[in-house]
Design a protein around this motif. Structure first.
Motif, mmCIF file in Angstrom:
data_model
loop_
_atom_site.group_PDB
_atom_site.id
_atom_site.type_symbol
_atom_site.label_atom_id
_atom_site.label_comp_id
_atom_site.label_asym_id
_atom_site.label_seq_id
_atom_site.Cartn_x
_atom_site.Cartn_y
_atom_site.Cartn_z
ATOM 1 N N HIS A 105 34.983 24.778 32.808
ATOM 2 C CA HIS A 105 35.248 25.497 31.564
ATOM 3 C C HIS A 105 34.709 26.928 31.651
ATOM 4 C CE1 HIS A 105 36.143 25.896 27.305
ATOM 5 N NE2 HIS A 105 34.902 26.315 27.099
ATOM 6 N N GLN A 106 33.504 27.054 32.191
ATOM 7 C CA GLN A 106 32.934 28.406 32.347
ATOM 8 C C GLN A 106 33.748 29.230 33.344
ATOM 9 O OE1 GLN A 106 28.536 28.649 32.539
ATOM 10 N NE2 GLN A 106 28.559 26.419 32.385
ATOM 11 N N LEU A 107 34.210 28.556 34.425
ATOM 12 C CA LEU A 107 35.010 29.289 35.408
ATOM 13 C C LEU A 107 36.330 29.762 34.815
ATOM 14 C CD1 LEU A 107 34.351 27.041 38.538
ATOM 15 C CD2 LEU A 107 33.537 29.377 38.166
ATOM 16 N N LYS A 108 36.886 28.977 33.905
ATOM 17 C CA LYS A 108 38.103 29.420 33.228
ATOM 18 C C LYS A 108 37.824 30.676 32.407
ATOM 19 C CE LYS A 108 40.455 24.960 32.852
ATOM 20 N NZ LYS A 108 40.958 23.925 31.921
ATOM 21 N N HIS A 109 36.652 30.722 31.768
ATOM 22 C CA HIS A 109 36.290 31.925 31.018
ATOM 23 C C HIS A 109 36.153 33.130 31.951
ATOM 24 C CE1 HIS A 109 35.783 30.424 26.949
ATOM 25 N NE2 HIS A 109 35.174 29.351 27.426
ATOM 26 N N ILE A 110 35.526 32.895 33.122
ATOM 27 C CA ILE A 110 35.401 33.992 34.084
ATOM 28 C C ILE A 110 36.782 34.421 34.562
ATOM 29 C CG2 ILE A 110 34.479 34.638 36.336
ATOM 30 C CD1 ILE A 110 32.191 32.718 35.875
ATOM 31 N N THR B 197 41.577 39.747 32.508
ATOM 32 C CA THR B 197 41.498 40.860 31.561
ATOM 33 C C THR B 197 41.079 42.136 32.276
ATOM 34 O OG1 THR B 197 40.907 39.310 29.800
ATOM 35 C CG2 THR B 197 40.432 41.643 29.421
ATOM 36 N N PHE B 198 40.097 41.965 33.206
ATOM 37 C CA PHE B 198 39.604 43.090 33.992
ATOM 38 C C PHE B 198 40.745 43.730 34.781
ATOM 39 C CE2 PHE B 198 37.933 44.545 38.077
ATOM 40 C CZ PHE B 198 36.938 45.420 37.696
ATOM 41 N N PHE B 199 41.524 42.889 35.482
ATOM 42 C CA PHE B 199 42.594 43.444 36.302
ATOM 43 C C PHE B 199 43.771 43.915 35.449
ATOM 44 C CE2 PHE B 199 40.442 41.296 39.835
ATOM 45 C CZ PHE B 199 40.525 42.273 40.794
ATOM 46 N N ARG B 200 44.012 43.229 34.310
ATOM 47 C CA ARG B 200 45.083 43.722 33.432
ATOM 48 C C ARG B 200 44.756 45.107 32.897
ATOM 49 N NH1 ARG B 200 45.639 38.307 31.730
ATOM 50 N NH2 ARG B 200 44.194 38.647 29.996
ATOM 51 N N ALA B 201 43.459 45.299 32.607
ATOM 52 C CA ALA B 201 43.058 46.631 32.136
ATOM 53 C C ALA B 201 43.296 47.671 33.227
ATOM 54 C CB ALA B 201 41.585 46.614 31.710
ATOM 55 N N GLU C 53 31.431 46.639 43.007
ATOM 56 C CA GLU C 53 31.548 46.579 41.556
ATOM 57 C C GLU C 53 31.960 45.170 41.107
ATOM 58 O OE1 GLU C 53 30.699 48.839 39.460
ATOM 59 O OE2 GLU C 53 30.193 50.287 41.018
ATOM 60 N N LEU C 54 32.858 44.581 41.875
ATOM 61 C CA LEU C 54 33.305 43.228 41.530
ATOM 62 C C LEU C 54 32.158 42.233 41.668
ATOM 63 C CD1 LEU C 54 35.925 41.947 40.605
ATOM 64 C CD2 LEU C 54 36.426 41.370 42.975
ATOM 65 N N THR C 55 31.362 42.386 42.716
ATOM 66 C CA THR C 55 30.193 41.521 42.907
ATOM 67 C C THR C 55 29.214 41.696 41.769
ATOM 68 O OG1 THR C 55 30.444 41.602 45.306
ATOM 69 C CG2 THR C 55 28.293 40.962 44.453
ATOM 70 N N ARG C 56 29.014 42.940 41.363
ATOM 71 C CA ARG C 56 28.088 43.213 40.260
ATOM 72 C C ARG C 56 28.572 42.540 38.976
ATOM 73 N NH1 ARG C 56 27.965 48.596 40.846
ATOM 74 N NH2 ARG C 56 26.390 48.416 42.487
ATOM 75 N N TYR C 57 29.883 42.527 38.813
ATOM 76 C CA TYR C 57 30.435 41.894 37.616
ATOM 77 C C TYR C 57 30.263 40.373 37.699
ATOM 78 C CZ TYR C 57 33.912 40.039 34.396
ATOM 79 O OH TYR C 57 34.535 39.328 33.410
ATOM 80 N N ILE C 58 30.590 39.787 38.875
ATOM 81 C CA ILE C 58 30.475 38.330 39.039
ATOM 82 C C ILE C 58 29.025 37.885 38.890
ATOM 83 C CG2 ILE C 58 30.742 36.425 40.678
ATOM 84 C CD1 ILE C 58 33.334 37.318 39.457
ATOM 85 N N GLU C 59 28.093 38.632 39.480
ATOM 86 C CA GLU C 59 26.690 38.248 39.428
ATOM 87 C C GLU C 59 26.101 38.362 38.029
ATOM 88 O OE1 GLU C 59 24.697 40.611 42.288
ATOM 89 O OE2 GLU C 59 25.398 39.450 44.018
ATOM 90 N N LEU D 147 37.442 30.898 42.108
ATOM 91 C CA LEU D 147 36.190 31.188 41.424
ATOM 92 C C LEU D 147 35.261 29.995 41.611
ATOM 93 C CD1 LEU D 147 37.862 32.423 38.145
ATOM 94 C CD2 LEU D 147 36.742 33.874 39.817
ATOM 95 N N GLY D 148 34.008 30.254 41.872
ATOM 96 C CA GLY D 148 33.094 29.150 42.125
ATOM 97 C C GLY D 148 31.713 29.405 41.569
ATOM 98 N N MET D 149 31.009 28.301 41.366
ATOM 99 C CA MET D 149 29.598 28.343 40.970
ATOM 100 C C MET D 149 28.836 27.438 41.919
ATOM 101 S SD MET D 149 29.595 28.361 36.803
ATOM 102 C CE MET D 149 30.194 29.810 35.902
ATOM 103 N N MET D 150 27.930 28.042 42.692
ATOM 104 C CA MET D 150 27.103 27.293 43.629
ATOM 105 C C MET D 150 25.804 26.932 42.938
ATOM 106 S SD MET D 150 27.820 29.467 47.146
ATOM 107 C CE MET D 150 26.610 28.502 48.044
ATOM 108 N N VAL D 151 25.570 25.605 42.823
ATOM 109 C CA VAL D 151 24.403 25.106 42.091
ATOM 110 C C VAL D 151 23.603 24.205 43.026
ATOM 111 C CG1 VAL D 151 23.624 23.896 40.017
ATOM 112 C CG2 VAL D 151 25.799 25.147 39.997
#
Length: 551
Positions: free
Chosen positions: A44-49, A55-59, A200-206, A280-284
């Motif tokens: 669910h969180q990954l869908k939000h990301i 949205t980021f790329f559409r902009a 910049e993309l990494t900064r956004y993901i992090e 998109l991934g989340m490493m836990v």
């Protein structure tokens, strides 16, 4: 052991078994469900990301669309635009014309207003290249042969996104967003694009907060890490770090894969963006997820155990008040009645429940016992009077039965027929003397043995006579009377004689338990009949001869 302690042990054992069964049976399911819930939460969180990235790329695409639609940018007067196709770093000097300066100012302003954009640029079919800021080194550069230019040119009218690539004009790894410039005849005369750096993309993901100490990562369609907090992962392929299984796992639209590593490794909850095509991934850390699941199941087991303990305690209190105490009253009354034989004692009825009903039934039973005891004593007196005569009655009855049996035996032996009784297996149970004489067997040789095997084993011609076709046997298998006028029976010395017999079933309480076979030796009768037949034939022959003579 008293009933109270037994019930206590029973409840404790039942509670323990229920706890073990529930925890043992449901623990894997609870862990699986909890893990599925955690997985669903991460997805669910990954869908939000994914929504934010889209949205980021559409902009960025909308900004590029505005830039590509600007009249200055679309100017066809590009003969004087800067061209690096034959540039020499030692001698090259920038010389901007008025139109190119306006374009550079527009590109530079857009770049300054959008921090994630590292460069805005435009290439033309004549090989010219206009950029939002000057190149670090004016080395030879032909935009027409670059992947971003070719991608946009091959997809006119669309905004395209390039694979990550290392910029020739800067040391950054970029993702380009490009679109072609079309003239009135829909012919391509240039390409406008902007670079979004992975930094910049990494900064956004992090910046995304991941529960349980996890981190966000971004992989392209080939499994290359585009963004990751761990710098060692960036620009590397997932199979190079975690193996081919990890790469195969992330090909699914969504899921979770276990990655090897220290302290149990980690879980990669992944989701493939339908529009971007990236993963998109989340490493836990696995120990964080597994620890939370174990804590959850342990908490459920603890609550269940306490609930069972409380239920057992309350139930035991109720049992002691409403069951054990009345039962003790019954016990004391029964002990007193046993000791005093006072069958007139009554118990208080108590409440209108099963215990009260039991007390009333007990009182009724004691009344019946009292009456039965009184009647029993009277019967004892009567039995005492009869007991003295019982032995004499038994002796007389035994003598009578012996005489009856002897008479029956005499009657049977006086008959001229052979009589044999068989059980439902065809074995002889009694044999009359005439049967012994006819068959040549003594009684001990017949009793307990199959009669068919001894005296009815063959036909007239000596061929075997199957037992399942024997009418004697049918009498105790189908329960019908079977009569045979002429059959071959065999003696002990293997000689045979013609006989007629009747097989009658024996029934007891409606069930066939055997048969009685009555037979006669008809050999002499058959011989007489044969002589009579021969005499008749001779008389008929004489009469015929006489008739022929007279004729």
């Amino acid at each position: 052991m008293k009933l109270g302690y037994k019930i206590l042990l029973l409840f404790l054992a039942a509670s323990l078994l229920i706890l073990v069964a529930v925890v043992g049976g449901l623990s894997p399911r609870m862990k699986s469900n909890r893990f599925a819930a955690i997985t669903e939460d991460y997805h669910h969180q990954l869908k939000h990301i994914d929504f934010a990235l889209n949205t980021f790329f559409r902009a960025a695409e909308n900004g590029l669309r505005l830039l590509a639609g600007n009249d200055i940018v679309r100017s066809r007067e590009d003969q004087a635009f800067t061209n690096f196709t034959t540039a020499d770093e030692a001698t090259f000097q920038y010389a901007y014309g008025p139109i190119e300066r306006e374009i550079i100012a527009l590109f530079s302003a857009y770049r300054a207003a959008h921090g994630h954009v590292s460069s805005v640029y435009m290439g033309r079919e004549n090989g010219s290249f206009v950029r939002s800021h000057e190149r670090a080194k004016p080395s030879p550069y032909d935009p027409r042969i670059r992947p971003w230019y070719i991608l946009a040119k091959n997809n006119p009218g669309r905004i395209m996104r390039t694979d990550p690539y290392r910029s020739v004009t800067s040391p950054e790894i970029n993702i380009g967003v490009v679109t072609a410039l079309l003239d009135e005849q829909q012919e391509v005369y240039g390409v406008v694009g902007m670079d979004i750096t992975l930094t910049e993309l990494t900064r956004y993901i992090e910046s995304v907060q991941v529960p349980r100490g996890g981190v966000s990562v971004l992989l392209d369609g080939n499994g290359t890490f585009l963004a990751a907090r761990d710098a060692a992962l960036r620009h590397t392929r997932i199979e190079a770090v975690f193996g081919e299984e990890a790469k195969a796992a992330i090909q699914a639209p969504r899921g979770v894969v276990t990655l090897p590593g220290e302290a149990g490794g980690s879980y990669l909850f992944h989701y493939t963006s339908p529009t971007l095509g990236w993963t998109l991934g989340m490493m836990v850390p696995a120990e964080a997820v597994d620890g939370e699941i174990s804590e959850f199941t342990n908490r459920v087991a603890l609550v269940l155990g306490l609930s069972l303990l409380l239920l057992s305690g309350l139930t035991l209190l109720g049992l002691h008040r409403f069951v054990i105490r009345p039962v003790r009253t019954f016990e004391e009354a029964a002990r007193d009645i046993t000791r005093t034989r006072n069958y007139t004692r009554q118990l208080p009825a108590g409440a209108n429940d099963e215990i009260g009903s039991l007390a009333r039934e007990f009182n009724t039973m004691m009344g019946s016992i009292h009456q039965t005891d009184r009647a029993l004593r009277e019967s004892e007196r009567e039995l005492k009077d009869h007991r003295d005569n019982l032995e004499q009655l038994v002796v007389e009855r035994t003598a009578e039965l012996t005489k009856s049996e002897a008479r029956m035996r005499l009657v049977l032996d006086s008959a001229g027929d052979g009589i044999i009784g068989v059980d439902n297996e065809g074995r002889a149970t009694f044999v009359k003397n005439a049967a012994e004489r006819m068959l040549g067997f003594c009684e001990c040789e017949l009793i307990g043995h199959p009669i068919h095997d001894l005296s009815h084993h063959s036909r007239f011609d000596g061929s075997p006579s199957p037992a399942d076709e024997c009418p004697m046997r049918s009498a105790f298998t189908d329960g019908e009377v079977h009569r045979v006028d002429e059959e071959m029976l065999w003696r002990r010395d293997r000689t045979g004689f013609q006989a007629e017999y009747t097989a009658n079933p024996i029934r007891r309480e409606g069930q066939v338990i055997g048969a009685v076979i009555v037979f006669n030796d008809i050999t002499e009768r058959k011989r007489a009949e044969e002589r009579l037949r021969q005499a008749q034939e001779a008389a008929e022959a004489a009469n015929k001869a006489k008739g022929d003579f007279l004729a």
